[in-house]
Design an enzyme around this catalytic site. Structure first.
Site, PDB file in Angstrom:
ATOM      1  N   ARG A 113       0.886  -1.174   0.000  1.00 58.59           N
ATOM      2  CA  ARG A 113       0.000   0.000   0.000  1.00 58.59           C
ATOM      3  C   ARG A 113       0.913   1.210   0.000  1.00 58.59           C
ATOM      4  O   ARG A 113       1.711   1.394   0.925  1.00 58.59           O
ATOM      5  CB  ARG A 113      -0.913   0.003   1.231  1.00 58.59           C
ATOM      6  CG  ARG A 113      -1.642   1.324   1.394  1.00 58.59           C
ATOM      7  CD  ARG A 113      -2.763   1.277   2.398  1.00 58.59           C
ATOM      8  NE  ARG A 113      -3.890   0.528   1.891  1.00 58.59           N
ATOM      9  CZ  ARG A 113      -5.110   0.554   2.430  1.00 58.59           C
ATOM     10  NH1 ARG A 113      -5.349   1.272   3.513  1.00 58.59           N
ATOM     11  NH2 ARG A 113      -6.088  -0.154   1.905  1.00 58.59           N
ATOM     12  N   HIS A 140      -7.523   0.868  -6.422  1.00 53.90           N
ATOM     13  CA  HIS A 140      -7.661  -0.026  -5.270  1.00 53.90           C
ATOM     14  C   HIS A 140      -8.297  -1.343  -5.752  1.00 53.90           C
ATOM     15  O   HIS A 140      -9.445  -1.651  -5.448  1.00 53.90           O
ATOM     16  CB  HIS A 140      -8.539   0.651  -4.206  1.00 53.90           C
ATOM     17  CG  HIS A 140      -8.470   0.033  -2.851  1.00 53.90           C
ATOM     18  ND1 HIS A 140      -7.634  -1.024  -2.533  1.00 53.90           N
ATOM     19  CD2 HIS A 140      -9.158   0.305  -1.704  1.00 53.90           C
ATOM     20  CE1 HIS A 140      -7.792  -1.346  -1.262  1.00 53.90           C
ATOM     21  NE2 HIS A 140      -8.720  -0.568  -0.736  1.00 53.90           N
ATOM     22  N   GLN A 143      -9.969  -4.071  -3.371  1.00 56.93           N
ATOM     23  CA  GLN A 143     -11.268  -3.672  -2.841  1.00 56.93           C
ATOM     24  C   GLN A 143     -12.376  -4.036  -3.826  1.00 56.93           C
ATOM     25  O   GLN A 143     -13.439  -4.548  -3.446  1.00 56.93           O
ATOM     26  CB  GLN A 143     -11.278  -2.158  -2.586  1.00 56.93           C
ATOM     27  CG  GLN A 143     -12.620  -1.641  -2.098  1.00 56.93           C
ATOM     28  CD  GLN A 143     -12.988  -2.195  -0.723  1.00 56.93           C
ATOM     29  OE1 GLN A 143     -12.187  -2.129   0.202  1.00 56.93           O
ATOM     30  NE2 GLN A 143     -14.181  -2.741  -0.578  1.00 56.93           N
ATOM     31  N   ASP A 231     -17.616   6.564  -1.458  1.00 54.50           N
ATOM     32  CA  ASP A 231     -16.374   6.425  -0.678  1.00 54.50           C
ATOM     33  C   ASP A 231     -16.117   7.772   0.003  1.00 54.50           C
ATOM     34  O   ASP A 231     -16.774   8.781  -0.314  1.00 54.50           O
ATOM     35  CB  ASP A 231     -15.217   6.049  -1.627  1.00 54.50           C
ATOM     36  CG  ASP A 231     -13.910   5.754  -0.889  1.00 54.50           C
ATOM     37  OD1 ASP A 231     -13.937   5.571   0.350  1.00 54.50           O
ATOM     38  OD2 ASP A 231     -12.852   5.727  -1.561  1.00 54.50           O
ATOM     39  N   CYS A 270     -16.528   1.036   0.737  1.00 54.62           N
ATOM     40  CA  CYS A 270     -15.361   0.198   1.061  1.00 54.62           C
ATOM     41  C   CYS A 270     -14.953   0.309   2.527  1.00 54.62           C
ATOM     42  O   CYS A 270     -14.251  -0.551   3.037  1.00 54.62           O
ATOM     43  CB  CYS A 270     -14.200   0.557   0.144  1.00 54.62           C
ATOM     44  SG  CYS A 270     -13.586   2.237   0.369  1.00 54.62           S
ATOM     45  N   ARG A 298     -13.464  -8.946   1.780  1.00 48.60           N
ATOM     46  CA  ARG A 298     -12.046  -8.663   1.522  1.00 48.60           C
ATOM     47  C   ARG A 298     -11.216  -9.916   1.781  1.00 48.60           C
ATOM     48  O   ARG A 298     -10.303 -10.240   1.032  1.00 48.60           O
ATOM     49  CB  ARG A 298     -11.540  -7.508   2.408  1.00 48.60           C
ATOM     50  CG  ARG A 298     -12.088  -6.131   2.084  1.00 48.60           C
ATOM     51  CD  ARG A 298     -11.719  -5.661   0.675  1.00 48.60           C
ATOM     52  NE  ARG A 298     -10.281  -5.630   0.437  1.00 48.60           N
ATOM     53  CZ  ARG A 298      -9.480  -4.614   0.772  1.00 48.60           C
ATOM     54  NH1 ARG A 298      -9.986  -3.524   1.315  1.00 48.60           N
ATOM     55  NH2 ARG A 298      -8.184  -4.660   0.516  1.00 48.60           N
TER      56      ARG A 298
HETATM   57  N1   CP Z   1     -11.275  -0.543   2.425  1.00 48.87           N
HETATM   58  C1   CP Z   1      -9.985  -0.569   2.816  1.00 48.87           C
HETATM   59  O1   CP Z   1      -9.057  -0.719   2.016  1.00 48.87           O
HETATM   60  O2   CP Z   1      -9.814  -0.448   4.159  1.00 48.87           O
HETATM   61  P1   CP Z   1      -8.428  -0.263   4.904  1.00 48.87           P
HETATM   62  O3   CP Z   1      -7.903   1.100   4.557  1.00 48.87           O
HETATM   63  O4   CP Z   1      -8.804  -0.384   6.356  1.00 48.87           O
HETATM   64  O5   CP Z   1      -7.481  -1.342   4.480  1.00 48.87           O
HETATM   65  N1  NVA Z   2     -10.304   6.342  -1.235  1.00 49.84           N
HETATM   66  C1  NVA Z   2      -9.861   5.933   0.079  1.00 49.84           C
HETATM   67  C2  NVA Z   2     -10.019   4.457   0.257  1.00 49.84           C
HETATM   68  C3  NVA Z   2      -9.675   3.968   1.627  1.00 49.84           C
HETATM   69  C4  NVA Z   2      -9.799   2.486   1.751  1.00 49.84           C
HETATM   70  C5  NVA Z   2      -8.409   6.355   0.259  1.00 49.84           C
HETATM   71  O1  NVA Z   2      -7.609   6.219  -0.672  1.00 49.84           O
HETATM   72  O2  NVA Z   2      -8.070   6.834   1.350  1.00 49.84           O
END
Ligand code: CP
Ligand code: NVA
Length: 314
Positions: A113, A140, A143, A231, A270, A298
């Site tokens: 990440r 993502h 997700q 989101d 998400c 997930r």
């Molecule tokens: N939806 C998602 O990716 O959650 P986290 O940021 O908690 O991993």
């Molecule tokens: N769009 C959000 C998703 C978090 C899971 C972000 O990137 O922070």
């Protein structure tokens, strides 16, 4: 150097074929059916990843991605190393290229990440093991595999499904665009002009004859939809919270907007969710909301992704 089989990176849904995506989803559903119970230290009966080690690198916070990859890997018989870039020499200037080559000598897969999509692509370019995108500012994909599993569970055949997105045209929205283009479901995006998906990404989707429309009107997007999804208005790394909140206010998912969707429509997010911002408490806590199925999925989706990347699909 010999040219072995291509390494199966999972950087973007756009990189996979519809058949590969369907195979991952089928595997994920099979893994879910085979489970003995949430929270138990169960291993899949055949432990397809026994002896395999995955590095999980987090440059940003995470609850679902972190826990689901860790548990998925263990339940499939493998193990994980949880790393943050500040603990790695990467945080002190070691190159991505060298990091990729070193990790490839010791682990069987890398999940990352990162705040930099190009860095994840560079890691994959130099790794000799699969690299999985666990979220970047661009996309993502993991997700969306969980979201597709959830959609199929609640709505059946994905091809007949209409999904409406109301809110920021962000990383999660882009992975939805990729999925709609590859799998043929209808996607209607309602986003303010300044927070809309990149026109080049929409052009890419149009070239695949996808059924994707972009509008400025959340009601137009929601009309008769099977699912409304949104989101957070402010994603990790965004520094313009005030601007975003002002522009995105009309795109909040509330009971009035849900009333425009199909009678049996579901609401997805998400998570983490910000009640009173992108979604009201009323919608999030309503029977239409499947956000915790989505969160659980997930885990199952990561198993399908891992099985594909590590070439152990059943
Ligand atoms: N939806 C998602 O990716 O959650 P986290 O940021 O908690 O991993
Ligand atoms: N769009 C959000 C998703 C978090 C899971 C972000 O990137 O922070």
């Amino acid at each position: 150097m010999g040219s072995g089989p291509a390494i199966r990176h999972f950087i973007d849904i756009a990189d996979l074929s519809g058949n590969e995506l369907r195979a991952i989803l089928e595997e994920s559903a099979r893994m879910k059916r085979g489970r003995l119970g949430l929270g138990k230290a169960v291993r899949e009966p055949d432990a397809p990843l026994a002896g395999r080690m995955m590095a999980l690198i987090f440059e940003k916070p995470s609850t679902r991605t972190r826990v689901s990859f860790d548990v998925a890997m263990r339940q499939m018989g493998g193990d994980t190393l949880m790393l943050s870039s500040t603990e790695l020499q990467l945080g002190r200037g070691e190159t991505i290229q060298d990091t990729a080559r070193v990790l490839s000598r010791m682990v069987d897969a890398i999940m990352i990440r990162s705040g930099n999509h190009e860095a994840v692509c560079e890691l994959a370019a130099h790794a000799e093991v699969p690299v999985i995108n666990g979220l970047t500012p661009r996309s993502h994909p993991c997700q969306i595999m969980a979201d597709l599993l959830t959609l199929a569970e609640h709505k059946g055949d994905l091809e007949d499904t209409v999904v409406a997105w109301s809110g920021d045209g962000n990383n999660v929205a882009l992975s939805f665009i990729h999925a709609a283009a590859k799998l043929g479901f209808s996607l209607r995006l309602a986003c303010p002009e300044e927070f809309s998906p990149d026109p080049d990404d929409l052009k890419w989707a149009q070239a695949l004859n996808s059924n994707i429309v972009l509008t400025r009107d959340p009601v137009e997007a929601a009309a008769g939809a099977d699912c409304i999804v949104t989101d957070a208005w402010v994603s990790m790394g965004d520094t313009d919270a005030e601007l975003r909140e002002a522009a995105l206010e009309p795109f909040r998912v509330d009971a009035d907007l849900m009333a425009h969707a199909a009678k049996d429509a579901i609401f997805m997010h998400c998570l983490p969710a910000y009640r009173g911002k992108e979604v009201t408490e009323e919608v999030l806590e309503s029977p239409m909301s499947v956000v915790f199925d989505e969160a659980e999925n997930r885990l199952h989706a990561q198993k399908g992704i891992l099985a594909w990347c590590l070439n152990v699909l059943s």
